[in-house]
Design a protein around this motif. Structure first.
Motif, PDB file in Angstrom:
ATOM      1  N   VAL A   8       0.945  -1.250   0.136  1.00  0.00           N
ATOM      2  CA  VAL A   8       0.043   0.049  -0.038  1.00  0.00           C
ATOM      3  C   VAL A   8       0.950   1.262   0.095  1.00  0.00           C
ATOM      4  O   VAL A   8       1.973   1.429   0.737  1.00  0.00           O
ATOM      5  N   THR A   9       0.667   2.317  -0.840  1.00  0.00           N
ATOM      6  CA  THR A   9       1.445   3.311  -1.037  1.00  0.00           C
ATOM      7  C   THR A   9       0.560   4.507  -1.496  1.00  0.00           C
ATOM      8  O   THR A   9      -0.596   4.190  -1.720  1.00  0.00           O
ATOM      9  N   GLY A  10       1.289   5.738  -1.415  1.00  0.00           N
ATOM     10  CA  GLY A  10       0.311   7.007  -1.672  1.00  0.00           C
ATOM     11  C   GLY A  10       1.365   8.129  -1.255  1.00  0.00           C
ATOM     12  O   GLY A  10       2.188   7.978  -0.395  1.00  0.00           O
ATOM     13  N   GLY A  11       1.073   9.399  -1.742  1.00  0.00           N
ATOM     14  CA  GLY A  11       1.786  10.320  -1.638  1.00  0.00           C
ATOM     15  C   GLY A  11       1.425  10.862  -0.016  1.00  0.00           C
ATOM     16  O   GLY A  11       0.438  10.475   0.433  1.00  0.00           O
ATOM     17  N   VAL A  12       2.328  11.853   0.323  1.00  0.00           N
ATOM     18  CA  VAL A  12       2.173  12.504   1.611  1.00  0.00           C
ATOM     19  C   VAL A  12       0.602  13.124   1.778  1.00  0.00           C
ATOM     20  O   VAL A  12       0.099  13.557   0.707  1.00  0.00           O
ATOM     21  N   ALA A  13      -0.221  12.696   2.699  1.00  0.00           N
ATOM     22  CA  ALA A  13      -1.552  13.417   3.154  1.00  0.00           C
ATOM     23  C   ALA A  13      -2.587  12.866   2.088  1.00  0.00           C
ATOM     24  O   ALA A  13      -3.525  13.412   1.703  1.00  0.00           O
ATOM     25  N   SER A  14      -2.220  11.630   1.504  1.00  0.00           N
ATOM     26  CA  SER A  14      -3.254  11.034   0.626  1.00  0.00           C
ATOM     27  C   SER A  14      -4.358  10.188   1.492  1.00  0.00           C
ATOM     28  O   SER A  14      -5.314   9.920   0.889  1.00  0.00           O
ATOM     29  N   GLY A  15      -3.914   9.796   2.751  1.00  0.00           N
ATOM     30  CA  GLY A  15      -4.775   9.097   3.579  1.00  0.00           C
ATOM     31  C   GLY A  15      -4.462   7.621   3.692  1.00  0.00           C
ATOM     32  O   GLY A  15      -5.475   6.752   3.983  1.00  0.00           O
ATOM     33  N   LYS A  16      -3.366   7.305   3.454  1.00  0.00           N
ATOM     34  CA  LYS A  16      -2.933   5.900   3.477  1.00  0.00           C
ATOM     35  C   LYS A  16      -3.123   5.205   5.047  1.00  0.00           C
ATOM     36  O   LYS A  16      -3.323   4.245   5.198  1.00  0.00           O
ATOM     37  N   THR A  17      -2.737   6.048   5.780  1.00  0.00           N
ATOM     38  CA  THR A  17      -2.939   5.405   7.262  1.00  0.00           C
ATOM     39  C   THR A  17      -4.325   5.232   7.638  1.00  0.00           C
ATOM     40  O   THR A  17      -4.774   4.187   8.236  1.00  0.00           O
ATOM     41  N   THR A  18      -5.159   6.054   7.134  1.00  0.00           N
ATOM     42  CA  THR A  18      -6.888   5.897   7.460  1.00  0.00           C
ATOM     43  C   THR A  18      -7.068   4.373   6.618  1.00  0.00           C
ATOM     44  O   THR A  18      -7.969   3.699   7.205  1.00  0.00           O
ATOM     45  N   VAL A  19      -6.561   4.448   5.450  1.00  0.00           N
ATOM     46  CA  VAL A  19      -6.983   3.205   4.765  1.00  0.00           C
ATOM     47  C   VAL A  19      -6.564   2.077   5.546  1.00  0.00           C
ATOM     48  O   VAL A  19      -7.156   0.965   5.588  1.00  0.00           O
ATOM     49  N   THR A  20      -5.346   1.859   5.768  1.00  0.00           N
ATOM     50  CA  THR A  20      -4.661   0.802   6.292  1.00  0.00           C
ATOM     51  C   THR A  20      -5.334   0.436   7.804  1.00  0.00           C
ATOM     52  O   THR A  20      -5.598  -0.913   8.065  1.00  0.00           O
ATOM     53  N   ALA A 162       9.270  16.754  -3.352  1.00  0.00           N
ATOM     54  CA  ALA A 162      10.226  15.870  -2.728  1.00  0.00           C
ATOM     55  C   ALA A 162      10.045  14.467  -3.181  1.00  0.00           C
ATOM     56  O   ALA A 162      10.901  13.576  -2.952  1.00  0.00           O
ATOM     57  N   GLN A 163       8.711  14.175  -3.384  1.00  0.00           N
ATOM     58  CA  GLN A 163       8.311  12.746  -3.428  1.00  0.00           C
ATOM     59  C   GLN A 163       8.125  12.511  -5.054  1.00  0.00           C
ATOM     60  O   GLN A 163       8.241  13.207  -5.935  1.00  0.00           O
ATOM     61  N   ALA A 164       7.887  11.088  -5.156  1.00  0.00           N
ATOM     62  CA  ALA A 164       7.711  10.707  -6.692  1.00  0.00           C
ATOM     63  C   ALA A 164       6.326  11.468  -7.068  1.00  0.00           C
ATOM     64  O   ALA A 164       5.456  11.741  -6.144  1.00  0.00           O
ATOM     65  N   THR A 165       6.201  11.453  -8.515  1.00  0.00           N
ATOM     66  CA  THR A 165       5.078  12.176  -9.022  1.00  0.00           C
ATOM     67  C   THR A 165       3.790  11.121  -8.643  1.00  0.00           C
ATOM     68  O   THR A 165       4.019  10.023  -8.491  1.00  0.00           O
ATOM     69  N   ARG A 166       2.485  12.101  -8.911  1.00  0.00           N
ATOM     70  CA  ARG A 166       1.489  11.037  -8.859  1.00  0.00           C
ATOM     71  C   ARG A 166       1.383   9.958  -9.949  1.00  0.00           C
ATOM     72  O   ARG A 166       0.891   8.920  -9.738  1.00  0.00           O
ATOM     73  N   ALA A 167       1.833  10.324 -11.344  1.00  0.00           N
ATOM     74  CA  ALA A 167       2.101   9.411 -12.384  1.00  0.00           C
ATOM     75  C   ALA A 167       2.634   8.193 -11.957  1.00  0.00           C
ATOM     76  O   ALA A 167       2.541   7.085 -12.423  1.00  0.00           O
ATOM     77  N   GLN A 168       4.080   8.583 -11.377  1.00  0.00           N
ATOM     78  CA  GLN A 168       4.842   7.483 -11.191  1.00  0.00           C
ATOM     79  C   GLN A 168       4.292   6.473 -10.308  1.00  0.00           C
ATOM     80  O   GLN A 168       4.456   5.461 -10.218  1.00  0.00           O
ATOM     81  N   ARG A 169       3.731   6.958  -9.112  1.00  0.00           N
ATOM     82  CA  ARG A 169       2.868   5.842  -8.272  1.00  0.00           C
ATOM     83  C   ARG A 169       1.911   5.153  -8.964  1.00  0.00           C
ATOM     84  O   ARG A 169       1.741   4.036  -8.734  1.00  0.00           O
ATOM     85  N   LEU A 170       0.940   5.947  -9.676  1.00  0.00           N
ATOM     86  CA  LEU A 170      -0.076   5.229 -10.518  1.00  0.00           C
ATOM     87  C   LEU A 170       0.325   4.093 -11.577  1.00  0.00           C
ATOM     88  O   LEU A 170      -0.249   3.074 -11.762  1.00  0.00           O
ATOM     89  N   GLY A 171       1.765   4.393 -11.884  1.00  0.00           N
ATOM     90  CA  GLY A 171       2.378   3.367 -12.843  1.00  0.00           C
ATOM     91  C   GLY A 171       2.412   2.161 -12.129  1.00  0.00           C
ATOM     92  O   GLY A 171       2.669   1.131 -12.923  1.00  0.00           O
ATOM     93  N   LEU A 172       2.754   2.059 -10.816  1.00  0.00           N
ATOM     94  CA  LEU A 172       2.966   1.013 -10.169  1.00  0.00           C
ATOM     95  C   LEU A 172       1.615   0.227  -9.598  1.00  0.00           C
ATOM     96  O   LEU A 172       1.679  -0.983  -9.185  1.00  0.00           O
ATOM     97  N   ALA A 173       0.445   0.890  -9.794  1.00  0.00           N
ATOM     98  CA  ALA A 173      -0.868   0.313  -9.315  1.00  0.00           C
ATOM     99  C   ALA A 173      -1.466  -0.871  -9.722  1.00  0.00           C
ATOM    100  O   ALA A 173      -1.609  -0.908 -11.054  1.00  0.00           O
ATOM    101  N   ASP A 174      -1.901  -1.773  -9.194  1.00  0.00           N
ATOM    102  CA  ASP A 174      -2.787  -2.698  -9.534  1.00  0.00           C
ATOM    103  C   ASP A 174      -4.347  -2.291  -9.131  1.00  0.00           C
ATOM    104  O   ASP A 174      -5.205  -2.698  -9.916  1.00  0.00           O
TER     105      ASP A 174
END
Length: 202
Positions: A8-20, A162-174
């Protein structure tokens, strides 16, 4: 032991902790890279000793712990320093996560890895069966950071850049959860994915 592992991944303040946390409420174990990163440089660890070797004793606070604020300030604007720090921490985080996931119970387990895209993606984590990205538009990220951390818009923008771009993260997504609304929509998204992951793991 869980043989099926979801990153599970996502950018800062995306809501990862809430999801997990919503997955945890459904009985799913979560191995957290943030916990692993703290352990990697805990007082007395070989990781902290290596950080001191590389950066000097001024990265320690008065009690001998890593001065995280000073370390953040040091690496935030210095790409080379950040890469040297990551070279110490990331391999230890990967080992911790793989070990925790292997020991987890249940049909599947989540590995929460905020810096998955920055840390090598699937090449660095070949043992992930799927990757879930918690996605949010950058303007929503920036607004949440300003409100959550009490910072100005310029610093929020620098943190995002300072983080990966939104497109880079989405490129990993299933799988993707778009978390651009209120929290009310998240439980149904998580419930649907939980059903799907249980089927896939079975």
């Amino acid at each position: 032991m869980s043989d099926y592992i979801i990153g599970v991944t996502g950018g800062v303040a995306s809501g990862k902790t809430t999801v997990t946390r919503l997955f945890e409420a459904r009985g799913v174990e979560v191995a957290d890279a943030d916990v692993a990163a703290r352990d990697a440089v805990a007082r007395g660890s070989d990781g902290l000793a290596e950080v001191v070797d590389v950066f000097g004793k001024d990265v320690l606070d008065a009690s001998g712990d890593l001065d995280r604020a000073a370390m953040r300030a040091r690496v935030f604007g210095d790409v080379d320093a950040r890469r040297r720090l990551e070279a110490i921490i990331h391999p230890r985080v990967r080992r911790y996560l793989q070990s925790r996931c292997a020991a987890a119970g249940g049909p599947y387990v989540l590995a929460a890895i905020p810096l998955l895209a920055e840390g090598g993606g699937r090449d660095a984590y070949p043992w992930l069966d799927r990757i879930l990205v918690v996605d949010v538009p950058t303007d929503v990220q920036r607004q949440r950071l300003v409100e959550r951390d009490g910072i100005d818009d310029a610093l929020a923008q620098r943190m995002i850049q300072a983080q990966a771009t939104r497109a880079q993260r989405l490129g990993l997504a299933d799988d993707v959860i778009v978390n651009d609304g209120g929290l009310g929509a998240l439980p149904s998204h998580v419930a649907a994915l939980d059903r799907r992951y249980r089927q896939l793991a079975g």
